[in-house]
Design a protein around this motif. Structure first.
Motif, mmCIF file in Angstrom:
data_model
loop_
_atom_site.group_PDB
_atom_site.id
_atom_site.type_symbol
_atom_site.label_atom_id
_atom_site.label_comp_id
_atom_site.label_asym_id
_atom_site.label_seq_id
_atom_site.Cartn_x
_atom_site.Cartn_y
_atom_site.Cartn_z
ATOM 1 N N PRO A 18 39.064 42.561 24.431
ATOM 2 C CA PRO A 18 39.246 43.136 25.769
ATOM 3 C C PRO A 18 40.617 42.784 26.353
ATOM 4 O O PRO A 18 41.173 41.729 26.044
ATOM 5 C CB PRO A 18 38.127 42.485 26.586
ATOM 6 C CG PRO A 18 37.129 42.021 25.577
ATOM 7 C CD PRO A 18 37.917 41.658 24.364
ATOM 8 N N PHE A 19 41.140 43.641 27.173
ATOM 9 C CA PHE A 19 42.403 43.449 27.894
ATOM 10 C C PHE A 19 43.624 43.360 26.973
ATOM 11 O O PHE A 19 44.693 42.936 27.406
ATOM 12 C CB PHE A 19 42.351 42.195 28.788
ATOM 13 C CG PHE A 19 41.237 42.194 29.770
ATOM 14 C CD1 PHE A 19 41.261 43.024 30.887
ATOM 15 C CD2 PHE A 19 40.142 41.365 29.604
ATOM 16 C CE1 PHE A 19 40.226 43.020 31.812
ATOM 17 C CE2 PHE A 19 39.099 41.353 30.508
ATOM 18 C CZ PHE A 19 39.141 42.186 31.618
ATOM 19 N N SER A 20 43.468 43.723 25.695
ATOM 20 C CA SER A 20 44.611 43.696 24.778
ATOM 21 C C SER A 20 45.745 44.562 25.318
ATOM 22 O O SER A 20 45.496 45.632 25.882
ATOM 23 C CB SER A 20 44.166 44.217 23.413
ATOM 24 O OG SER A 20 45.229 44.212 22.499
ATOM 25 N N ARG A 26 47.149 37.290 35.956
ATOM 26 C CA ARG A 26 46.625 37.038 37.301
ATOM 27 C C ARG A 26 46.566 38.375 38.010
ATOM 28 O O ARG A 26 47.464 39.208 37.872
ATOM 29 C CB ARG A 26 47.545 36.066 38.051
ATOM 30 C CG ARG A 26 47.055 35.640 39.428
ATOM 31 C CD ARG A 26 47.963 34.540 39.987
ATOM 32 N NE ARG A 26 47.615 34.190 41.348
ATOM 33 C CZ ARG A 26 46.653 33.355 41.689
ATOM 34 N NH1 ARG A 26 45.942 32.774 40.739
ATOM 35 N NH2 ARG A 26 46.392 33.077 42.951
ATOM 36 N N GLY A 27 45.475 38.625 38.732
ATOM 37 C CA GLY A 27 45.346 39.900 39.419
ATOM 38 C C GLY A 27 44.155 39.919 40.354
ATOM 39 O O GLY A 27 43.389 38.960 40.445
ATOM 40 N N PHE A 55 40.980 45.482 37.097
ATOM 41 C CA PHE A 55 41.941 44.698 37.869
ATOM 42 C C PHE A 55 43.086 45.562 38.374
ATOM 43 O O PHE A 55 43.523 46.512 37.711
ATOM 44 C CB PHE A 55 42.535 43.588 37.003
ATOM 45 C CG PHE A 55 41.622 42.410 36.784
ATOM 46 C CD1 PHE A 55 41.631 41.342 37.666
ATOM 47 C CD2 PHE A 55 40.748 42.392 35.712
ATOM 48 C CE1 PHE A 55 40.790 40.259 37.467
ATOM 49 C CE2 PHE A 55 39.906 41.318 35.503
ATOM 50 C CZ PHE A 55 39.929 40.241 36.388
ATOM 51 N N THR A 56 43.602 45.197 39.550
ATOM 52 C CA THR A 56 44.805 45.810 40.101
ATOM 53 C C THR A 56 45.814 44.707 40.410
ATOM 54 O O THR A 56 45.479 43.516 40.428
ATOM 55 C CB THR A 56 44.496 46.583 41.395
ATOM 56 O OG1 THR A 56 43.985 45.669 42.390
ATOM 57 C CG2 THR A 56 43.478 47.677 41.158
ATOM 58 N N ASP A 57 47.049 45.117 40.662
ATOM 59 C CA ASP A 57 48.120 44.199 41.088
ATOM 60 C C ASP A 57 48.249 43.005 40.152
ATOM 61 O O ASP A 57 48.374 41.857 40.599
ATOM 62 C CB ASP A 57 47.873 43.706 42.522
ATOM 63 C CG ASP A 57 47.738 44.843 43.509
ATOM 64 O OD1 ASP A 57 48.506 45.814 43.395
ATOM 65 O OD2 ASP A 57 46.856 44.778 44.387
ATOM 66 N N ILE A 58 48.236 43.257 38.849
ATOM 67 C CA ILE A 58 48.265 42.132 37.917
ATOM 68 C C ILE A 58 49.689 41.618 37.698
ATOM 69 O O ILE A 58 50.672 42.343 37.794
ATOM 70 C CB ILE A 58 47.632 42.486 36.562
ATOM 71 C CG1 ILE A 58 48.502 43.475 35.776
ATOM 72 C CG2 ILE A 58 46.231 43.027 36.726
ATOM 73 C CD1 ILE A 58 48.094 43.587 34.322
ATOM 74 N N PRO A 70 50.530 47.884 36.191
ATOM 75 C CA PRO A 70 49.986 47.071 37.287
ATOM 76 C C PRO A 70 48.474 46.891 37.250
ATOM 77 O O PRO A 70 47.911 46.186 38.077
ATOM 78 C CB PRO A 70 50.396 47.865 38.533
ATOM 79 C CG PRO A 70 50.358 49.296 38.060
ATOM 80 C CD PRO A 70 50.861 49.261 36.632
ATOM 81 N N THR A 71 47.798 47.560 36.312
ATOM 82 C CA THR A 71 46.334 47.476 36.238
ATOM 83 C C THR A 71 45.901 47.155 34.814
ATOM 84 O O THR A 71 46.653 47.374 33.856
ATOM 85 C CB THR A 71 45.666 48.797 36.670
ATOM 86 O OG1 THR A 71 46.033 49.833 35.750
ATOM 87 C CG2 THR A 71 46.094 49.189 38.072
#
Length: 237
Positions: A18-20, A26-27, A55-58, A70-71
Motif C-alpha cells: 500500500p501507498f507505494s 505525513r499528511g 490522505f491529502t496535503d502529504i 499532494p495525495t
C-alpha cells in the motif's frame, strides 16, 4: 464491492505494498473506509475485508522514487489475528491513541479522520511463508510450505497530532539542511560516509537514490529544495 453496515473492528488480536512508492509520509487523513470484497464466482468463499485510507496535503519523508503528488491512498487487509499487517498497524494505533477515545466505537480508526499524522513502512513481526537463504520455500513433512513469525516491514503510525507519538530524525530534512546555501560539492561523500547519518532511518534509501542520481531531483520536484541560476540550493519555504 460494498461497505459494511454492522461490523465490530477489533484493535487487539484474537487469533504490491500500500501507498507505494512511499516509505514514510505525513499528511491529513481525509477519510478511512472499510470495504468488503466477495468472490461472486464462489458462494462458499468468505468475505474479505480491507480498510482504505485517503490522505491529502502529504509531505513525503521517505520514498523509493520521486512522488510529487499532494495525495495518496492505500488499503490494509483487515484481520483479527496477531502477527498480521493489520495488527502491526493496530498495535501502533493503540500505542498512540488513548483507549478511551476508541474503545466504544465499532470503527475505532474513525477517530483519526481530519487529523495530521505520520505513517512509516517499518519493521514488525509478521507471520510469513518461510524461505531458505536462496529464497526457496521451506517445506514441512507433508510437502506444504512452512509459515512462521518473522521480521518484515508493515505500515504503522508514528505520530498523530493531538495524541502524540515520536517522529525522530528525518533523513531528508538533514539532507536539505546540508545542501541549503551550497552546491552539491562534497555532498555525496558526506551522505555516503558520515557515521552518525548512517543511523538515521531512511539513510539506505537516500544513498540508493543518490547513487542513481535521483535524490536531489526528487527533493526539487517535491518542493523541499530550490536551485538558483548559479547552481546553489536553498531550503524551500
Amino acid at each position: 464491492m460494498t461497505q459494511p453496515t454492522e461490523f465490530k473492528f477489533k484493535m487487539e488480536p484474537t487469533g504490491g505494498r500500500p501507498f507505494s512508492p512511499l516509505l514514510r509520509f505525513r499528511g491529513t487523513l481525509k477519510e478511512v473506509t472499510p470495504v468488503v470484497f466477495k468472490n461472486e464466482d464462489d458462494p462458499s468463499a468468505k468475505e474479505r475485508m480491507t480498510v482504505k485510507f485517503d490522505f491529502t496535503d502529504i509531505t513525503v519523508i521517505d520514498t523509493e522514487e520521486p512522488y510529487p503528488f499532494p495525495t495518496t491512498t492505500g488499503s490494509l487487509p483487515y484481520s483479527d489475528r496477531g502477527e498480521t499487517i493489520w495488527m502491526a498497524w493496530a498495535t501502533s494505533f493503540r500505542n498512540i491513541v488513548p483507549k478511551s477515545e476508541w474503545q466504544e466505537l465499532a470503527m475505532p480508526f474513525k477517530v483519526l479522520e481530519g487529523k495530521v499524522q505520520e505513517w512509516a513502512y517499518m519493521p514488525a513481526r509478521l507471520r510469513r511463508p518461510v524461505t531458505d537463504e536462496n529464497g526457496e520455500p521451506v517445506l514441512d513433512a507433508t510437502g506444504k510450505q512452512k509459515w512462521g513469525v518473522q521480521d518484515a516491514d508493515a505500515w504503522q503510525l508514528v505520530s498523530v497530532d493531538g495524541y502524540g507519538g515520536t517522529t525522530g530524525a528525518n533523513i531528508y530534512d538533514l539532507i536539505v539542511e546540508k545542501l541549503d546555501g551550497s552546491d552539491d560539492k562534497g555532498f555525496m561523500e558526506w551522505l555516503f560516509t558520515d557515521m552518525e547519518l548512517k543511523s538515521v532511518p531512511g539513510h539506505s534509501a537516500a544513498v540508493e537514490a543518490q547513487a542513481e542520481r535521483k535524490l536531489i531531483p526528487m527533493l526539487l520536484e517535491t518542493g523541499k529544495l530550490t536551485q538558483d541560476a548559479s547552481g546553489i540550493y536553498h531550503k524551500a519555504g
